[in-house]
Design a protein around this motif. Structure first.
Motif, short mmCIF file in Angstrom:
data_model
loop_
_atom_site.label_atom_id
_atom_site.label_comp_id
_atom_site.label_asym_id
_atom_site.label_seq_id
_atom_site.Cartn_x
_atom_site.Cartn_y
_atom_site.Cartn_z
N THR A 196 26.73 45.01 70.15
CA THR A 196 26.97 45.88 71.25
C THR A 196 27.64 47.28 70.72
OG1 THR A 196 28.99 44.71 71.66
CG2 THR A 196 26.98 43.91 73.04
N GLU A 197 28.61 46.90 69.88
CA GLU A 197 29.44 48.25 69.52
C GLU A 197 28.38 49.30 68.98
OE1 GLU A 197 33.10 47.93 67.59
OE2 GLU A 197 33.87 46.34 68.73
N ASP A 203 24.98 49.21 68.94
CA ASP A 203 23.78 49.35 69.73
C ASP A 203 22.45 48.88 68.76
OD1 ASP A 203 21.75 49.90 71.63
OD2 ASP A 203 21.72 51.91 70.97
N LEU A 204 22.78 47.60 68.30
CA LEU A 204 21.52 46.83 67.30
C LEU A 204 20.79 46.16 68.08
CD1 LEU A 204 23.97 45.88 64.38
CD2 LEU A 204 22.39 47.92 64.52
N PRO A 205 19.64 46.10 67.76
CA PRO A 205 18.44 45.34 68.60
C PRO A 205 18.51 44.01 67.97
CG PRO A 205 17.35 46.52 67.34
CD PRO A 205 18.68 46.96 67.00
N GLU A 206 18.08 43.06 68.75
CA GLU A 206 17.93 41.49 68.42
C GLU A 206 16.99 41.22 67.12
OE1 GLU A 206 18.79 38.27 70.00
OE2 GLU A 206 20.44 39.19 70.77
N SER A 207 16.08 42.57 67.13
CA SER A 207 14.99 42.34 65.87
C SER A 207 15.65 42.34 64.37
CB SER A 207 14.04 43.60 66.03
OG SER A 207 14.60 44.64 66.12
N VAL A 208 17.03 42.74 64.38
CA VAL A 208 17.50 43.07 63.15
C VAL A 208 18.17 41.56 62.64
CG1 VAL A 208 18.25 45.32 63.51
CG2 VAL A 208 19.92 43.64 63.98
N ILE A 260 27.21 38.68 60.92
CA ILE A 260 27.80 39.60 61.81
C ILE A 260 28.19 39.08 63.03
CG2 ILE A 260 26.57 41.49 60.58
CD1 ILE A 260 24.79 41.57 62.93
N PRO A 261 29.34 39.43 63.60
CA PRO A 261 29.68 38.76 64.79
C PRO A 261 29.06 39.49 66.00
CG PRO A 261 31.24 40.31 64.11
CD PRO A 261 30.37 40.42 63.00
N TYR A 316 30.75 44.20 59.76
CA TYR A 316 31.25 44.87 60.81
C TYR A 316 32.30 45.79 60.58
CZ TYR A 316 34.16 45.59 64.80
OH TYR A 316 34.97 46.22 65.97
N TYR A 317 33.22 45.49 59.51
CA TYR A 317 34.20 46.46 59.03
C TYR A 317 33.71 47.69 58.54
CZ TYR A 317 37.29 42.58 60.28
OH TYR A 317 37.98 41.48 61.07
N ALA A 318 32.64 47.45 57.57
CA ALA A 318 32.07 48.61 57.08
C ALA A 318 31.37 49.57 58.04
CB ALA A 318 30.77 48.22 56.04
#
Length: 395
Positions: free
Chosen positions: A54-55, A57-62, A48-49, A288-290
């Motif tokens: 940011t778009e 709201d994903l945490p670094e932990s994923v 994932i880019p 990302y596109y999904a």
């Protein structure tokens, strides 16, 4: 059978597209049901880019790893490194990543259920009745003002509700999740993605070795019937020194080759993610596109519910293609031309040595926009590409 529950939106499929749509709309106050099959894990390299973080709201932990370089392998075993300057490619394991997304949707107010989608019936007033079998095998029905079909490539929702869904061609993908190699002689770097453009490993796509922290995804894709995906993965593991690594999971699934021309049924059903065909040609990138497709589907359905106008459902595809249709078109041409023979693959990998190509490729990938700020670089790339196309450049 009496249907006692009515939902504003029933989302069929709990992958990145479905979970994103469910999360967004539940948090917006809609009554949402998220229906997903138990134990489903899609074979995926997991890249994932950073814009995804940011778009959505994903945490670094994923993330299970951050990639700083990609290495391309040509048919003649030429190795070309493409370092990422000032950024990274995030890696996720779909087994844990998708579940994190589903849990977030539930925390946001969506109701989660595990079951297998069967069909859509209609009530006397035309309202959709979504039928599914629960974990005990009993058929259950719920009323839905709108349905988002995010149940993957060869979507059952799509084939039942949207004309032409059964005619989209697919690449078959297969990968093995293995334990991380410890041997020093393995062709492996925990911060590098390896991509093999070799006809012996895939006659029309590519093979990959993607680090996942303590594990590795080793996979291949091809649309050629009869080509042994498992055999290609076995050959790749042997060639890269990972033949003896423990195999933890084996997964296979189809990947659509291009977006469908229509994503809705003109009434109350809208597709998202792989079900709509939003996987990037040439790269096979889809997460990302999904997620973007799921978000746009949710917003289009919300507009439909507010207005009562089914034409609002078409906004999802219009907005997606306006933002990314040109990239998909370019990537489709690349795949059809460069992946068609080992001679062309050799030239394609040679092009990847160019610093202008590397910089513009990573900028476009990381931020999901065509880079227009460096016209001279584009001109240089154009003439270099023409040289390779005409066979004038040395390989």
């Amino acid at each position: 059978m009496a249907e006692t529950q009515t939902f504003d939106i029933v989302v069929v499929g709990g992958g990145p597209a479905g979970a994103t749509a469910a999360n967004d709309q539940a948090r917006a106050g809609r009554k949402v049901l998220l229906l997903d099959r138990g134990g489903r894990i899609k074979p995926c390299g997991g890249a994932i880019p950073p814009v995804t973080m940011t778009e959505f709201d994903l945490p670094e932990s994923v993330l299970v790893a951050k990639i700083r370089c990609a290495r391309m392998f040509s048919p003649k075993d030429r190795k070309v490194d493409m370092p990422i300057q000032g950024g990274y490619v995030g890696m996720v394991d779909r087994k844990t990543f998708d579940e994190w997304l589903r849990k977030r949707a539930a925390e946001g107010g969506a109701e989660r259920r595990t079951g297998t989608y069967e069909r859509i019936d209609r009530d006397s007033d035309g309202t959709a009745i979504v039928r599914y079998k629960d974990e005990s095998g009993e058929e259950v029905g719920v009323r839905a003002r709108a349905v988002i079909g995010a149940d993957g490539a060869r979507s059952t929702v799509a084939r039942q509700e949207v004309p032409g869904a059964d005619k989209i061609p697919h690449v078959a993908a297969y990968h093995e999740i293995i334990s991380r190699p410890t041997a020093n002689d393995a062709e492996f770097d925990p911060e590098r993605c390896d991509v093999y453009y070799q006809g012996k490993l895939s006659p029309d796509f590519y093979a990959w070795v993607f680090p996942h922290g303590d594990t590795v995804s080793v996979g291949v894709g091809s649309a050629h019937k009869g080509f042994s995906l498992k055999g290609a993965v076995a050959d790749l593991r042997k060639a890269s020194g990972m033949e003896d690594c423990e195999t933890l999971r084996r997964e296979g699934a189809p990947i659509p080759l291009y977006p469908m021309k229509c994503w809705d049924n003109g009434k109350d059903v809208l597709l998202a993610g792989d079900a709509a065909g939003v996987v990037a040609p040439a790269s096979g990138e889809g997460i990302y596109y999904a997620m973007l497709g799921g978000r746009l589907a949710g917003e289009a359905v919300a507009s439909f519910l507010d207005s009562g106008n089914p034409a609002m459902l078409k906004q999802a595809r219009k907005r997606f293609m306006k933002a990314h249709g040109q990239v998909f078109w370019i990537l489709g041409i690349m795949q059809r031309f460069w992946y068609s023979s080992d001679k062309r693959r050799e030239r394609f990998v040679a092009i990847c040595q160019d610093k202008d190509v590397q910089e513009l490729t990573w900028q476009a990938y990381m931020y999901k926009k065509l880079v227009k700020a460096k016209p001279l670089a584009h001109i240089r790339i154009f003439f270099k590409d023409m040289g390779h196309l005409l066979g004038l450049s040395r390989v």
